[in-house]
Design a protein around this motif. Sequence first.
Motif, PDB file in Angstrom:
ATOM      1  N   THR A 241     -12.636 -31.749 -44.899  1.00 41.69           N
ATOM      2  CA  THR A 241     -13.550 -31.242 -45.931  1.00 41.69           C
ATOM      3  C   THR A 241     -14.826 -32.070 -45.959  1.00 41.69           C
ATOM      4  N   LEU A 242     -15.897 -31.410 -46.391  1.00 36.49           N
ATOM      5  CA  LEU A 242     -17.182 -32.067 -46.546  1.00 36.49           C
ATOM      6  C   LEU A 242     -17.755 -31.642 -47.898  1.00 36.49           C
ATOM      7  N   THR A 243     -18.039 -32.605 -48.777  1.00 39.64           N
ATOM      8  CA  THR A 243     -18.543 -32.321 -50.129  1.00 39.64           C
ATOM      9  C   THR A 243     -19.935 -32.902 -50.291  1.00 39.64           C
ATOM     10  N   ASN A 244     -20.847 -32.073 -50.804  1.00 44.13           N
ATOM     11  CA  ASN A 244     -22.217 -32.519 -51.106  1.00 44.13           C
ATOM     12  C   ASN A 244     -22.274 -32.928 -52.570  1.00 44.13           C
ATOM     13  N   ASN A 245     -22.304 -34.219 -52.821  1.00 40.45           N
ATOM     14  CA  ASN A 245     -22.395 -34.741 -54.191  1.00 40.45           C
ATOM     15  C   ASN A 245     -23.843 -34.908 -54.660  1.00 40.45           C
ATOM     16  N   GLY A 246     -24.792 -34.569 -53.797  1.00 34.70           N
ATOM     17  CA  GLY A 246     -26.193 -34.726 -54.136  1.00 34.70           C
ATOM     18  C   GLY A 246     -26.704 -33.577 -54.981  1.00 34.70           C
ATOM     19  N   ASN A 247     -28.038 -33.534 -55.147  1.00 36.72           N
ATOM     20  CA  ASN A 247     -28.644 -32.539 -56.039  1.00 36.72           C
ATOM     21  C   ASN A 247     -29.489 -31.516 -55.301  1.00 36.72           C
ATOM     22  N   GLY A 248     -29.339 -31.453 -53.968  1.00 35.10           N
ATOM     23  CA  GLY A 248     -30.096 -30.470 -53.199  1.00 35.10           C
ATOM     24  C   GLY A 248     -29.372 -30.102 -51.922  1.00 35.10           C
ATOM     25  N   ASN A 249     -29.861 -29.073 -51.261  1.00 36.76           N
ATOM     26  CA  ASN A 249     -29.270 -28.682 -49.979  1.00 36.76           C
ATOM     27  C   ASN A 249     -29.347 -29.850 -48.998  1.00 36.76           C
ATOM     28  N   ASP A 250     -28.279 -30.019 -48.236  1.00 37.63           N
ATOM     29  CA  ASP A 250     -28.218 -31.140 -47.307  1.00 37.63           C
ATOM     30  C   ASP A 250     -27.814 -30.623 -45.928  1.00 37.63           C
ATOM     31  N   GLU A 251     -28.587 -31.001 -44.922  1.00 38.76           N
ATOM     32  CA  GLU A 251     -28.256 -30.660 -43.542  1.00 38.76           C
ATOM     33  C   GLU A 251     -27.538 -31.860 -42.955  1.00 38.76           C
ATOM     34  N   VAL A 252     -26.217 -31.739 -42.867  1.00 37.92           N
ATOM     35  CA  VAL A 252     -25.365 -32.866 -42.513  1.00 37.92           C
ATOM     36  C   VAL A 252     -25.047 -32.833 -41.019  1.00 37.92           C
ATOM     37  N   THR A 253     -25.228 -33.967 -40.392  1.00 36.45           N
ATOM     38  CA  THR A 253     -24.880 -34.115 -38.974  1.00 36.45           C
ATOM     39  C   THR A 253     -23.485 -34.709 -38.866  1.00 36.45           C
ATOM     40  N   LEU A 254     -22.653 -34.076 -38.037  1.00 30.54           N
ATOM     41  CA  LEU A 254     -21.257 -34.484 -37.874  1.00 30.54           C
ATOM     42  C   LEU A 254     -21.043 -35.065 -36.486  1.00 30.54           C
ATOM     43  N   SER A 255     -20.211 -36.080 -36.413  1.00 26.87           N
ATOM     44  CA  SER A 255     -19.863 -36.659 -35.105  1.00 26.87           C
ATOM     45  C   SER A 255     -18.452 -37.234 -35.175  1.00 26.87           C
ATOM     46  N   LEU A 256     -17.843 -37.334 -34.017  1.00 20.36           N
ATOM     47  CA  LEU A 256     -16.492 -37.891 -33.915  1.00 20.36           C
ATOM     48  C   LEU A 256     -16.570 -39.369 -33.590  1.00 20.36           C
ATOM     49  N   VAL A 257     -15.645 -40.128 -34.142  1.00 15.34           N
ATOM     50  CA  VAL A 257     -15.591 -41.568 -33.908  1.00 15.34           C
ATOM     51  C   VAL A 257     -14.283 -41.883 -33.193  1.00 15.34           C
ATOM     52  N   ASP A 258     -14.394 -42.500 -32.000  1.00 12.10           N
ATOM     53  CA  ASP A 258     -13.227 -42.935 -31.209  1.00 12.10           C
ATOM     54  C   ASP A 258     -12.292 -41.780 -30.864  1.00 12.10           C
ATOM     55  N   ALA A 259     -12.827 -40.593 -30.719  1.00 11.00           N
ATOM     56  CA  ALA A 259     -11.996 -39.433 -30.388  1.00 11.00           C
ATOM     57  C   ALA A 259     -11.849 -39.313 -28.875  1.00 11.00           C
ATOM     58  N   PRO A 260     -10.665 -38.872 -28.385  1.00 11.59           N
ATOM     59  CA  PRO A 260     -10.520 -38.586 -26.953  1.00 11.59           C
ATOM     60  C   PRO A 260     -11.428 -37.430 -26.548  1.00 11.59           C
ATOM     61  N   SER A 261     -11.724 -37.332 -25.278  1.00 11.89           N
ATOM     62  CA  SER A 261     -12.687 -36.341 -24.804  1.00 11.89           C
ATOM     63  C   SER A 261     -12.229 -34.918 -25.041  1.00 11.89           C
ATOM     64  N   TRP A 262     -10.934 -34.701 -25.235  1.00 16.90           N
ATOM     65  CA  TRP A 262     -10.421 -33.342 -25.407  1.00 16.90           C
ATOM     66  C   TRP A 262     -10.319 -32.945 -26.894  1.00 16.90           C
ATOM     67  N   VAL A 263     -10.935 -33.737 -27.743  1.00 19.57           N
ATOM     68  CA  VAL A 263     -11.068 -33.389 -29.178  1.00 19.57           C
ATOM     69  C   VAL A 263     -12.549 -33.122 -29.442  1.00 19.57           C
ATOM     70  N   ALA A 264     -12.851 -31.978 -30.049  1.00 17.20           N
ATOM     71  CA  ALA A 264     -14.251 -31.597 -30.297  1.00 17.20           C
ATOM     72  C   ALA A 264     -14.397 -30.981 -31.685  1.00 17.20           C
ATOM     73  N   LEU A 265     -15.596 -31.130 -32.220  1.00 17.20           N
ATOM     74  CA  LEU A 265     -15.896 -30.498 -33.506  1.00 17.20           C
ATOM     75  C   LEU A 265     -15.920 -28.984 -33.351  1.00 17.20           C
ATOM     76  N   GLY A 266     -15.487 -28.295 -34.377  1.00 15.43           N
ATOM     77  CA  GLY A 266     -15.455 -26.846 -34.337  1.00 15.43           C
ATOM     78  C   GLY A 266     -16.836 -26.233 -34.296  1.00 15.43           C
ATOM     79  N   SER A 267     -17.834 -26.912 -34.831  1.00  9.44           N
ATOM     80  CA  SER A 267     -19.207 -26.403 -34.815  1.00  9.44           C
ATOM     81  C   SER A 267     -19.875 -26.822 -33.512  1.00  9.44           C
ATOM     82  N   ASP A 268     -20.526 -25.854 -32.843  1.00 10.05           N
ATOM     83  CA  ASP A 268     -21.145 -26.159 -31.561  1.00 10.05           C
ATOM     84  C   ASP A 268     -22.241 -27.217 -31.704  1.00 10.05           C
TER      85      ASP A 268
END
Length: 420
Positions: A298-325
Amino acid sequence: NSNSNIIFTANDDAGVYQTVSLEANVADNFALSSTGSGNEYVDNGCDADDTASLGWMPSIKNFGNTLDSFSVTFDTSDADSAGWQVDDADDFNTGDLLPKFEGGSYGFNVGLHVPGGLAAGTSHGFSMTITSDSDSSQTQTQTFSATINQCYGMTLAVDKNSDTADPGASVDFTVTVTNNGNGEDTMEYQTMGAAEWAPSLSESSATIASGESAQIVFTLTVPSDASANAQSGMAMVHVYSEACGDDKMGCDYEEHVSVSVRANQVYDITAGYYTNETDVVKDSASVQEGMAVQMKFTLTNNGNGNDEVTLSLVDAPSWVALGSDSGVSLIGPGQTATLTVDVLAPASDALGDHTFQILATSADGTATSTTDIFTVTVVEKSTSTSGPSTEEVDEDDSPGFGVLSAVAALGAVLLLRRRS
């Protein structure tokens, strides 16, 4: 002097007549009266270039009963010391004036020039002394003077006209009030602005000397629930001179300044585990060799405006990827989105536990959140006649977020089966 005789006769009880003579002796009387002097008020105190010119027409009257002349002298030292010009104040003699009953008088003109821009209450002038030539005890002194009226004026300046602040924070504006009048003035301060922005002043009034300045602090507070870029609108500080009295409407001695505040965007995000409908925290998953599984977070925006959030994996094996291209998600204030991670286990050499985390970074590049550790366990491929299996793929119906479709997952499974 003049004499008058009165003669009359009278008789007593014995019939004896007598003649009586009375004599009245009228003595000379010397007196004078002077009119036309006095003090004048001028209104040039707020204009240094405005010299006021005043004139008087005094009259010296012989109030005696015989001819008399009068000496007239002037003392201009007071006006001279202040640099005020006096006109026609030269000593002279009236010459003989008829007595009072014949209206004897002498008229003339004198003048005074008053420089502009002087302090209220400033007063200077000159004097005139009249003395009877026949009786030096008969004397009068008259004064000609001018007094500066108080005038009113002010200027306002503010250190800034606009500013920004976080929700719940306050912004101070320093307003400088200068008394341009020629006397001490008590200024009254009032505010105007949206109540939810809590406009306030450090003080309600101040007494300011002529030519001096005073400062007040005007404060606006951003509402704690303000959305990003919310505007206060124009907030005003009004300053009224004491010359306005109780009636502030339409007063000529009022000035004001306008300021505004805009709410900053606050960036605050939280990335965390997904909890399913039965309140089970999904922080781990298992997958057979060569199979695919989808995990959620889950990702929650606790701020007061629209937020364009960048996602990245930390220490993930190469065969694990984010669902968003793209690894970027747009999320509105107060919203929570469910996002996916696609796991495609290798066909070999990957048995055991594999851990990773997900890092979310707000558009400001500063606000970040990292999930706790996710665990993926790769197990041996099943030899059951029922064929290989994989974890259930949960479809994510959150709008605006990329997920691994059921078709893609099925294709991956079929491909692995053929290779096996």
